[in-house]
Design a protein around this motif. Structure first.
Motif, PDB file in Angstrom:
ATOM      1  N   LEU A  23     -16.274  -8.726  11.836  1.00  0.00           N
ATOM      2  CA  LEU A  23     -17.065  -7.676  11.187  1.00  0.00           C
ATOM      3  C   LEU A  23     -16.848  -7.696   9.684  1.00  0.00           C
ATOM      4  O   LEU A  23     -17.812  -7.626   8.913  1.00  0.00           O
ATOM      5  N   ARG A  24     -15.603  -7.810   9.242  1.00  0.00           N
ATOM      6  CA  ARG A  24     -15.330  -7.813   7.814  1.00  0.00           C
ATOM      7  C   ARG A  24     -15.993  -9.001   7.125  1.00  0.00           C
ATOM      8  O   ARG A  24     -16.577  -8.851   6.042  1.00  0.00           O
ATOM      9  N   VAL A  25     -15.949 -10.165   7.727  1.00  0.00           N
ATOM     10  CA  VAL A  25     -16.605 -11.341   7.142  1.00  0.00           C
ATOM     11  C   VAL A  25     -18.122 -11.152   7.156  1.00  0.00           C
ATOM     12  O   VAL A  25     -18.804 -11.452   6.171  1.00  0.00           O
ATOM     13  N   ASP A  26     -18.674 -10.654   8.261  1.00  0.00           N
ATOM     14  CA  ASP A  26     -20.121 -10.407   8.333  1.00  0.00           C
ATOM     15  C   ASP A  26     -20.586  -9.490   7.214  1.00  0.00           C
ATOM     16  O   ASP A  26     -21.624  -9.725   6.589  1.00  0.00           O
ATOM     17  N   VAL A  27     -19.825  -8.423   6.952  1.00  0.00           N
ATOM     18  CA  VAL A  27     -20.233  -7.440   5.944  1.00  0.00           C
ATOM     19  C   VAL A  27     -19.909  -7.915   4.535  1.00  0.00           C
ATOM     20  O   VAL A  27     -20.787  -7.977   3.670  1.00  0.00           O
ATOM     21  N   PHE A  28     -18.647  -8.228   4.271  1.00  0.00           N
ATOM     22  CA  PHE A  28     -18.233  -8.514   2.898  1.00  0.00           C
ATOM     23  C   PHE A  28     -18.620  -9.915   2.427  1.00  0.00           C
ATOM     24  O   PHE A  28     -19.121 -10.074   1.308  1.00  0.00           O
ATOM     25  N   VAL A  29     -18.393 -10.916   3.232  1.00  0.00           N
ATOM     26  CA  VAL A  29     -18.614 -12.292   2.792  1.00  0.00           C
ATOM     27  C   VAL A  29     -20.070 -12.706   2.949  1.00  0.00           C
ATOM     28  O   VAL A  29     -20.676 -13.235   2.022  1.00  0.00           O
ATOM     29  N   GLY A  75      -8.299   0.488   2.944  1.00  0.00           N
ATOM     30  CA  GLY A  75      -9.032  -0.696   2.539  1.00  0.00           C
ATOM     31  C   GLY A  75      -9.828  -1.326   3.657  1.00  0.00           C
ATOM     32  O   GLY A  75      -9.722  -0.933   4.821  1.00  0.00           O
ATOM     33  N   ARG A  76     -10.634  -2.313   3.258  1.00  0.00           N
ATOM     34  CA  ARG A  76     -11.484  -3.067   4.182  1.00  0.00           C
ATOM     35  C   ARG A  76     -12.342  -2.127   5.035  1.00  0.00           C
ATOM     36  O   ARG A  76     -12.550  -2.353   6.211  1.00  0.00           O
ATOM     37  N   VAL A  77     -12.814  -1.053   4.396  1.00  0.00           N
ATOM     38  CA  VAL A  77     -13.673  -0.091   5.094  1.00  0.00           C
ATOM     39  C   VAL A  77     -15.060  -0.706   5.225  1.00  0.00           C
ATOM     40  O   VAL A  77     -15.690  -1.031   4.220  1.00  0.00           O
ATOM     41  N   CYS A  78     -15.526  -0.878   6.456  1.00  0.00           N
ATOM     42  CA  CYS A  78     -16.866  -1.430   6.618  1.00  0.00           C
ATOM     43  C   CYS A  78     -17.496  -0.950   7.923  1.00  0.00           C
ATOM     44  O   CYS A  78     -16.807  -0.607   8.875  1.00  0.00           O
ATOM     45  N   THR A  79     -18.815  -0.925   7.898  1.00  0.00           N
ATOM     46  CA  THR A  79     -19.620  -0.529   9.048  1.00  0.00           C
ATOM     47  C   THR A  79     -20.666  -1.609   9.277  1.00  0.00           C
ATOM     48  O   THR A  79     -21.277  -2.096   8.325  1.00  0.00           O
ATOM     49  N   ALA A  80     -20.865  -1.971  10.534  1.00  0.00           N
ATOM     50  CA  ALA A  80     -21.894  -2.958  10.876  1.00  0.00           C
ATOM     51  C   ALA A  80     -23.249  -2.441  10.421  1.00  0.00           C
ATOM     52  O   ALA A  80     -23.516  -1.236  10.474  1.00  0.00           O
ATOM     53  N   ALA A  81     -24.113  -3.331   9.986  1.00  0.00           N
ATOM     54  CA  ALA A  81     -25.445  -2.940   9.512  1.00  0.00           C
ATOM     55  C   ALA A  81     -26.177  -2.097  10.551  1.00  0.00           C
ATOM     56  O   ALA A  81     -26.842  -1.118  10.205  1.00  0.00           O
ATOM     57  N   SER A  82     -26.018  -2.426  11.820  1.00  0.00           N
ATOM     58  CA  SER A  82     -26.717  -1.705  12.892  1.00  0.00           C
ATOM     59  C   SER A  82     -26.212  -0.285  13.099  1.00  0.00           C
ATOM     60  O   SER A  82     -26.878   0.530  13.741  1.00  0.00           O
ATOM     61  N   ALA A  83     -25.044   0.049  12.523  1.00  0.00           N
ATOM     62  CA  ALA A  83     -24.449   1.375  12.738  1.00  0.00           C
ATOM     63  C   ALA A  83     -24.447   2.248  11.490  1.00  0.00           C
ATOM     64  O   ALA A  83     -23.972   3.375  11.531  1.00  0.00           O
TER      65      ALA A  83
END
Length: 141
Positions: A23-29, A75-83
């Motif tokens: 998830l972190r790679v999908d969002v950030f990278v 840190g590394r706060v992220c949410t999947a695009a679908s959510a």
């Protein structure tokens, strides 16, 4: 609905770690186009605590808490695009703040997300800065 999961670094299963990193790679990278060293050696430390939201097989959001001695770094706060827009980020932040308690905490917020963190008592400190091509601001609680 979903389930909140909490684990320290050594408690993570290989599958959980894989899902969080994915998830972190999908969002950030990938999505934000920020090539950076995602594997920083801190995820498996005993003092690192991971929180993630998983309603079924997919992790929809995550963050980690790093003990930096005088403060806890969120840190590394992220949410999947679908959510996005479903409250997953707020649920994770509420759980993080509850876990942190009265300890001071800090985070490097993307400027467009500072409203989310302000809802949990974080206030900007200093001037904004650019990290990986994205405006950020340090926030404290």
């Amino acid at each position: 609905m979903g389930v909140l999961h909490v684990a320290s670094g050594p408690e993570l299963t290989a599958g959980d770690l894989y899902d969080l990193l994915r998830l972190r790679v999908d969002v950030f990278v990938v999505e934000q186009e920020c090539p950076y060293p995602e594997l920083d050696g801190r995820d498996l430390l005993p003092s690192t605590v991971h929180l993630w939201w998983r309603p079924d097989s997919a992790v929809l959001g995550c963050l980690r808490l790093l003990d930096e001695g005088d403060a806890v770094r969120v840190g590394r706060v992220c949410t999947a695009a679908s959510a996005r827009g479903t409250g997953v980020g707020a649920k994770l932040m509420a759980a993080a703040v509850d876990r942190i308690g009265d300890r001071p905490s800090v985070l490097g917020a993307q400027v467009q997300a500072q409203g989310l963190y302000a809802r949990f008592g974080y206030t900007p400190v200093g001037e904004s800065y650019v990290e990986d091509g994205i405006p950020h601001i340090e926030m404290r609680r």
